[in-house]
Design a protein around this motif. Structure first.
Motif, PDB file in Angstrom:
ATOM      1  N   ARG A   5       0.841  -1.190   0.000  1.00 50.89           N
ATOM      2  CA  ARG A   5       0.000   0.000   0.000  1.00 50.89           C
ATOM      3  C   ARG A   5       0.881   1.247   0.000  1.00 50.89           C
ATOM      4  O   ARG A   5       1.833   1.349   0.757  1.00 50.89           O
ATOM      5  CB  ARG A   5      -0.917  -0.019   1.222  1.00 50.89           C
ATOM      6  CG  ARG A   5      -1.830   1.165   1.313  1.00 50.89           C
ATOM      7  CD  ARG A   5      -2.859   1.133   2.425  1.00 50.89           C
ATOM      8  NE  ARG A   5      -2.520   0.401   3.609  1.00 50.89           N
ATOM      9  CZ  ARG A   5      -3.030  -0.804   3.927  1.00 50.89           C
ATOM     10  NH1 ARG A   5      -3.852  -1.417   3.123  1.00 50.89           N
ATOM     11  NH2 ARG A   5      -2.692  -1.393   5.048  1.00 50.89           N
ATOM     12  N   GLN A   6       0.533   2.202  -0.828  1.00 51.80           N
ATOM     13  CA  GLN A   6       1.254   3.470  -0.887  1.00 51.80           C
ATOM     14  C   GLN A   6       0.947   4.285   0.366  1.00 51.80           C
ATOM     15  O   GLN A   6      -0.197   4.397   0.779  1.00 51.80           O
ATOM     16  CB  GLN A   6       0.826   4.241  -2.134  1.00 51.80           C
ATOM     17  CG  GLN A   6       1.583   5.533  -2.341  1.00 51.80           C
ATOM     18  CD  GLN A   6       1.156   6.252  -3.618  1.00 51.80           C
ATOM     19  OE1 GLN A   6       0.031   6.133  -4.063  1.00 51.80           O
ATOM     20  NE2 GLN A   6       2.083   7.001  -4.196  1.00 51.80           N
ATOM     21  N   GLY A   7       1.980   4.836   0.963  1.00 54.81           N
ATOM     22  CA  GLY A   7       1.795   5.676   2.141  1.00 54.81           C
ATOM     23  C   GLY A   7       1.042   6.949   1.799  1.00 54.81           C
ATOM     24  O   GLY A   7       1.021   7.402   0.650  1.00 54.81           O
ATOM     25  N   LEU A   8       0.417   7.531   2.799  1.00 55.53           N
ATOM     26  CA  LEU A   8      -0.403   8.720   2.586  1.00 55.53           C
ATOM     27  C   LEU A   8       0.413   9.898   2.071  1.00 55.53           C
ATOM     28  O   LEU A   8      -0.031  10.617   1.173  1.00 55.53           O
ATOM     29  CB  LEU A   8      -1.148   9.080   3.875  1.00 55.53           C
ATOM     30  CG  LEU A   8      -2.009  10.351   3.845  1.00 55.53           C
ATOM     31  CD1 LEU A   8      -2.998  10.341   2.688  1.00 55.53           C
ATOM     32  CD2 LEU A   8      -2.722  10.516   5.172  1.00 55.53           C
ATOM     33  N   LEU A  39      -8.707  16.237   3.168  1.00 53.52           N
ATOM     34  CA  LEU A  39      -9.249  15.937   1.848  1.00 53.52           C
ATOM     35  C   LEU A  39      -8.386  14.878   1.142  1.00 53.52           C
ATOM     36  O   LEU A  39      -8.911  13.908   0.586  1.00 53.52           O
ATOM     37  CB  LEU A  39      -9.316  17.217   1.015  1.00 53.52           C
ATOM     38  CG  LEU A  39     -10.006  17.098  -0.334  1.00 53.52           C
ATOM     39  CD1 LEU A  39     -11.507  16.880  -0.154  1.00 53.52           C
ATOM     40  CD2 LEU A  39      -9.752  18.356  -1.157  1.00 53.52           C
ATOM     41  N   LEU A  40      -7.069  15.056   1.212  1.00 54.67           N
ATOM     42  CA  LEU A  40      -6.160  14.091   0.588  1.00 54.67           C
ATOM     43  C   LEU A  40      -6.228  12.741   1.305  1.00 54.67           C
ATOM     44  O   LEU A  40      -6.160  11.687   0.668  1.00 54.67           O
ATOM     45  CB  LEU A  40      -4.732  14.646   0.580  1.00 54.67           C
ATOM     46  CG  LEU A  40      -4.543  15.920  -0.260  1.00 54.67           C
ATOM     47  CD1 LEU A  40      -3.172  16.522  -0.018  1.00 54.67           C
ATOM     48  CD2 LEU A  40      -4.782  15.656  -1.731  1.00 54.67           C
ATOM     49  N   PHE A  41      -6.394  12.769   2.609  1.00 54.17           N
ATOM     50  CA  PHE A  41      -6.583  11.551   3.405  1.00 54.17           C
ATOM     51  C   PHE A  41      -7.832  10.807   2.938  1.00 54.17           C
ATOM     52  O   PHE A  41      -7.810   9.585   2.754  1.00 54.17           O
ATOM     53  CB  PHE A  41      -6.687  11.948   4.880  1.00 54.17           C
ATOM     54  CG  PHE A  41      -7.207  10.892   5.808  1.00 54.17           C
ATOM     55  CD1 PHE A  41      -6.431   9.785   6.129  1.00 54.17           C
ATOM     56  CD2 PHE A  41      -8.464  11.018   6.387  1.00 54.17           C
ATOM     57  CE1 PHE A  41      -6.907   8.819   7.017  1.00 54.17           C
ATOM     58  CE2 PHE A  41      -8.934  10.066   7.268  1.00 54.17           C
ATOM     59  CZ  PHE A  41      -8.159   8.956   7.582  1.00 54.17           C
ATOM     60  N   SER A  42      -8.916  11.537   2.720  1.00 53.63           N
ATOM     61  CA  SER A  42     -10.155  10.885   2.281  1.00 53.63           C
ATOM     62  C   SER A  42      -9.988  10.269   0.895  1.00 53.63           C
ATOM     63  O   SER A  42     -10.525   9.198   0.616  1.00 53.63           O
ATOM     64  CB  SER A  42     -11.325  11.873   2.300  1.00 53.63           C
ATOM     65  OG  SER A  42     -11.271  12.768   1.213  1.00 53.63           O
ATOM     66  N   GLU A 117      -2.698   9.177   8.614  1.00 53.02           N
ATOM     67  CA  GLU A 117      -2.385   7.841   8.092  1.00 53.02           C
ATOM     68  C   GLU A 117      -2.561   6.780   9.175  1.00 53.02           C
ATOM     69  O   GLU A 117      -3.092   5.700   8.916  1.00 53.02           O
ATOM     70  CB  GLU A 117      -0.970   7.793   7.522  1.00 53.02           C
ATOM     71  CG  GLU A 117      -0.628   6.441   6.917  1.00 53.02           C
ATOM     72  CD  GLU A 117       0.683   6.439   6.161  1.00 53.02           C
ATOM     73  OE1 GLU A 117       0.952   5.441   5.476  1.00 53.02           O
ATOM     74  OE2 GLU A 117       1.458   7.425   6.247  1.00 53.02           O
ATOM     75  N   THR A 118      -2.129   7.087  10.390  1.00 49.22           N
ATOM     76  CA  THR A 118      -2.302   6.149  11.501  1.00 49.22           C
ATOM     77  C   THR A 118      -3.786   5.857  11.711  1.00 49.22           C
ATOM     78  O   THR A 118      -4.184   4.691  11.892  1.00 49.22           O
ATOM     79  CB  THR A 118      -1.676   6.714  12.789  1.00 49.22           C
ATOM     80  OG1 THR A 118      -0.273   6.881  12.563  1.00 49.22           O
ATOM     81  CG2 THR A 118      -1.897   5.798  13.976  1.00 49.22           C
ATOM     82  N   ALA A 122      -5.877   2.252  10.991  1.00 50.00           N
ATOM     83  CA  ALA A 122      -6.783   1.629  11.964  1.00 50.00           C
ATOM     84  C   ALA A 122      -8.123   1.301  11.305  1.00 50.00           C
ATOM     85  O   ALA A 122      -8.695   0.230  11.559  1.00 50.00           O
ATOM     86  CB  ALA A 122      -6.981   2.540  13.176  1.00 50.00           C
ATOM     87  N   LEU A 123      -8.619   2.186  10.459  1.00 49.41           N
ATOM     88  CA  LEU A 123      -9.873   1.903   9.738  1.00 49.41           C
ATOM     89  C   LEU A 123      -9.694   0.715   8.796  1.00 49.41           C
ATOM     90  O   LEU A 123     -10.575  -0.148   8.694  1.00 49.41           O
ATOM     91  CB  LEU A 123     -10.328   3.130   8.941  1.00 49.41           C
ATOM     92  CG  LEU A 123     -10.838   4.323   9.732  1.00 49.41           C
ATOM     93  CD1 LEU A 123     -11.114   5.495   8.796  1.00 49.41           C
ATOM     94  CD2 LEU A 123     -12.097   3.962  10.512  1.00 49.41           C
TER      95      LEU A 123
END
Length: 167
Positions: A5-8, A39-42, A117-118, A122-123
């Motif tokens: 998985r690519q990191g945030l 927004l980028l996290f979502s 990202e943490t 968790a999600l």
């Protein structure tokens, strides 16, 4: 097999650099008070097929809200102010200072993204997967702007959605 998985942070840089996305993010930030890291996290969660609920977003935003208001936004305000003043700004000397503040502001956003990202991991670990996670960007927009977005914000959101689909 290891998780690939690519990191945030890397994802955020890639999406933000896509044509029109940087400008669209700044439009949403300025027009709707959207927190660009959220927004980028979502968007990152969308790529992981994780739907972001309004309650999860409210909880996660609560974790980073003080950091955003006391550090990120404070640095942004200083950087923006140095563009036109106070005296002796703007000069070449104060432009160097402004660029330094810009770097520190970016570092503060990187710290926020690490916290996000943490929370996202968790999600993901909780199995919060969805068949359709494309509404994540709209969840963020509604969180920061309860009213329907104007045409300019809707257009900015569409630019980001198009770039996200192409990644």
């Amino acid at each position: 097999m290891a998780d690939q998985r690519q990191g945030l942070w890397d994802f955020a840089l890639q999406l933000y650099a896509a044509p029109g996305v940087g400008e669209a993010c700044l439009t949403l930030q300025d027009e709707c008070r959207v927190d660009v890291p959220l927004l980028l996290f979502s968007a990152w969660l969308s790529k992981q097929s994780v739907a972001l609920t309004a309650s999860d977003l409210a909880r996660i935003d609560g974790i980073v809200a003080d950091w955003r208001s006391e550090v990120v936004q404070a640095l942004r305000a200083v950087r923006r102010r140095l563009k036109s003043g106070p005296y002796p700004a703007p000069t070449t000397v104060t432009e160097a200072l402004r660029n330094g503040v810009k770097g520190v502001e970016l570092s503060s956003e990187k710290i926020e993204l690490a916290v996000l990202e943490t929370e996202g991991e968790a999600l993901i670990a909780a199995g919060a997967f969805a068949v359709d996670a494309t509404g994540n960007l709209a969840v963020v927009l509604r969180h920061f702007r309860a009213a329907d977005p104007g045409a300019k914000a809707a257009q900015a959101l569409a630019v980001i959605e198009t770039a996200l689909a192409a990644l």
